[in-house]
Design an enzyme around this catalytic site. Structure first.
Site, PDB file in Angstrom:
ATOM      1  N   ARG A 121       0.854  -1.201   0.000  1.00 25.92           N
ATOM      2  CA  ARG A 121       0.000   0.000   0.000  1.00 25.92           C
ATOM      3  C   ARG A 121       0.878   1.235   0.000  1.00 25.92           C
ATOM      4  NH1 ARG A 121      -5.601  -0.820   2.906  1.00 25.92           N
ATOM      5  NH2 ARG A 121      -6.436  -1.804   1.057  1.00 25.92           N
ATOM      6  N   GLN A 126      -0.821   2.385  -6.256  1.00 30.03           N
ATOM      7  CA  GLN A 126      -2.273   2.609  -6.327  1.00 30.03           C
ATOM      8  C   GLN A 126      -2.901   2.159  -7.652  1.00 30.03           C
ATOM      9  OE1 GLN A 126      -3.208   6.524  -4.844  1.00 30.03           O
ATOM     10  NE2 GLN A 126      -2.947   5.855  -2.729  1.00 30.03           N
ATOM     11  N   ASP A 129      -3.683  -1.591  -7.525  1.00 30.78           N
ATOM     12  CA  ASP A 129      -4.365  -2.069  -6.316  1.00 30.78           C
ATOM     13  C   ASP A 129      -5.672  -2.785  -6.691  1.00 30.78           C
ATOM     14  OD1 ASP A 129      -5.567  -2.454  -3.894  1.00 30.78           O
ATOM     15  OD2 ASP A 129      -5.307  -0.398  -3.185  1.00 30.78           O
ATOM     16  N   SER A 132      -8.508  -3.056  -3.859  1.00 33.91           N
ATOM     17  CA  SER A 132      -9.359  -1.872  -3.704  1.00 33.91           C
ATOM     18  C   SER A 132     -10.363  -1.780  -4.854  1.00 33.91           C
ATOM     19  CB  SER A 132      -8.528  -0.586  -3.657  1.00 33.91           C
ATOM     20  OG  SER A 132      -7.825  -0.526  -2.449  1.00 33.91           O
ATOM     21  N   TYR A 228      -3.763  -0.281   6.972  1.00 38.54           N
ATOM     22  CA  TYR A 228      -4.655  -1.405   7.280  1.00 38.54           C
ATOM     23  C   TYR A 228      -4.994  -1.403   8.770  1.00 38.54           C
ATOM     24  CZ  TYR A 228      -4.101  -4.001   2.879  1.00 38.54           C
ATOM     25  OH  TYR A 228      -4.150  -4.421   1.578  1.00 38.54           O
TER      26      TYR A 228
END
Ligand code: NAD
Length: 381
Positions: A121, A126, A129, A132, A228
């Site tokens: 992360r 991103q 990801d 997500s 997290y």
């Protein structure tokens, strides 16, 4: 010889997604790769063979045996692994903590396997990801499924036949899926409340027009350095259950999404709390795949207990396969692009973006946490 990237048809029952969509084929061919898609691989998601062919992919009946790089959604079966070339590279959701047999088989076959769940992360990661991206899909669909099971409207309605009060939705865990569920429930007109152990989330919940449930609990070290949630003590969870009881009891729909990475989901809704809900209410347990946040959840099933409908969906992202495939394919191709240099694979193991998701390499399980899990399993009598 150009590198062959292959996309097999998913074989897990109910899986409708595909790991590559036609629009992204040129991204790989322009990088000097050949793309081979198994005939029919994208059909259930709404991507047909001619669409892939038009973008420069080859359609083949079998693709695993010639592949240098395999892009998949679900982990491969043992049979699929036996068809893969030694030294090939696999990128997929590998379910790294619950999939010991496949991981051992991948290592034994000298396959370099990357697990999309283990993407670090960090800002650079991103666009890669996948978790997500899929949580966004799941959070949205969770609300639609719950709304369709609820014997009430979601919005406030003022009609000649009377006024309809809005449904009350309580979301537990306001991460990516939870925030998407909050936004979707608000758009449908429900009154939404939410709680998360990470205090930073309060502002995000309020910015979506929902109310943050103030439980008066202070979670210890609520999050790790990657954002997290950290596991809390049993005592904390018990207090959380007590403090949440009144929110759960007054809700028409409860959507728990609370997860702690690598662990069974914490139990946050007890049977007693379910008994306190109005008959006809709905719990849609988005943590079902990790065991569930509700003590009564049966993963993969819809049940009725004490008059409450409890749904434990498995793989909601697959039920919106068109966009879930597009989103997943973008994260996977972004990751593959990161691993490529001058038309070839370049694995810089000093780079945490390469090392983080790497599970098996050169015949070994190289991911420390996955390896520790496999060792502890071996020592279990
Ligand atoms: P997740 O799916 O692991 O967990 C879901 C939510 O459950 C989290 O918000 C967590 O705090 C919450 N939770 C855990 N235990 C709880 C409990 N007992 N009670 C209530 N809630 C509990 O998390 P996620 O949605 O994948 O991500 C969480 C956050 O991480 C995101 O909101 C985002 O801010 C951040 N994030 C950062 C990156 C990045 O920097 N690359 C990527 C994704 C997410």
């Amino acid at each position: 010889m150009p590198i062959i990237v292959s996309v097999p048809k998913e074989t897990v029952p109910g899986e409708q997604r595909v790991a590559l969509v036609p629009e992204l084929v040129p991204r790989l061919t322009e990088a000097g790769l050949e793309v081979a898609v198994q005939s029919g691989a994208g059909e259930l998601a709404g991507f047909f063979d001619d669409g892939y062919a038009a973008k420069g992919a080859r359609l083949e009946a079998e693709v695993l045996d010639k592949a240098d790089i395999i892009l998949k959604v679900q982990p491969p079966t043992i049979v699929e692994i036996s068809h893969m070339k030694e030294d090939s590279v696999l990128i997929c959701f590998l379910q790294p903590y619950t999939n010991a047999t496949a991981i051992r088989a991948l290592a034994a076959r000298q396959i370099t396997a990357f697990s999309m769940e283990l993407m670090p992360r960090i800002t650079r990661a991103q666009p890669m990801d996948a978790l997500s991206a899929m949580s966004t899909v799941a959070g949205y669909k969770a609300v639609l499924v719950a709304a369709s099971r609820l014997p009430r409207f979601f919005p406030l309605l003022m009609t000649a036949a009377g006024t309809v009060t809005p449904a009350r939705v309580f979301v537990i865990g306001a991460g990516v899926a939870g925030l998407q569920a909050i936004g979707t429930a608000k758009r449908l007109g429900a009154v939404v409340e939410a709680y998360d152990t990470r205090p930073a989330v309060k502002e995000q919940v309020e910015s979506l027009g929902a109310k943050f449930a103030e439980l008066g609990l202070a979670a210890k070290d609520a999050e790790d350095k990657s954002g997290y949630a950290k596991a809390q003590s049993e005592d904390f969870y018990q207090k959380q259950q007590e403090m949440m009881s009144k929110y759960v009891a007054s809700a028409d729909v409860v959507i728990p999404t609370a997860l702690v990475p690598g662990q069974r989901a914490p139990i946050l809704i007890t049977e007693e709390m379910v008994r306190g809900m109005r008959p006809g209410s709905v719990i849609l347990d988005l943590a079902a795949e990790q065991g569930g946040n509700c003590a009564l959840t049966e993963p993969g099933r819809e049940i009725v207990r004490h008059g409450v409908v409890i749904i434990g969906p498995m793989n909601l992202p697959s039920t919106i396969p068109f966009q879930a495939s597009e989103m997943y394919a973008r994260t996977v191709t972004n990751y593959l692009a990161h691993l490529l240099k001058d038309g070839g694979l370049h694995l810089d193991l000093e780079d945490e973006l390469t090392r983080g998701p790497l599970v098996t390499h050169r015949g070994e399980v190289v991911h420390e946490i996955v390896k520790a899990r496999l060792c502890s399993e071996n020592s279990t009598p």
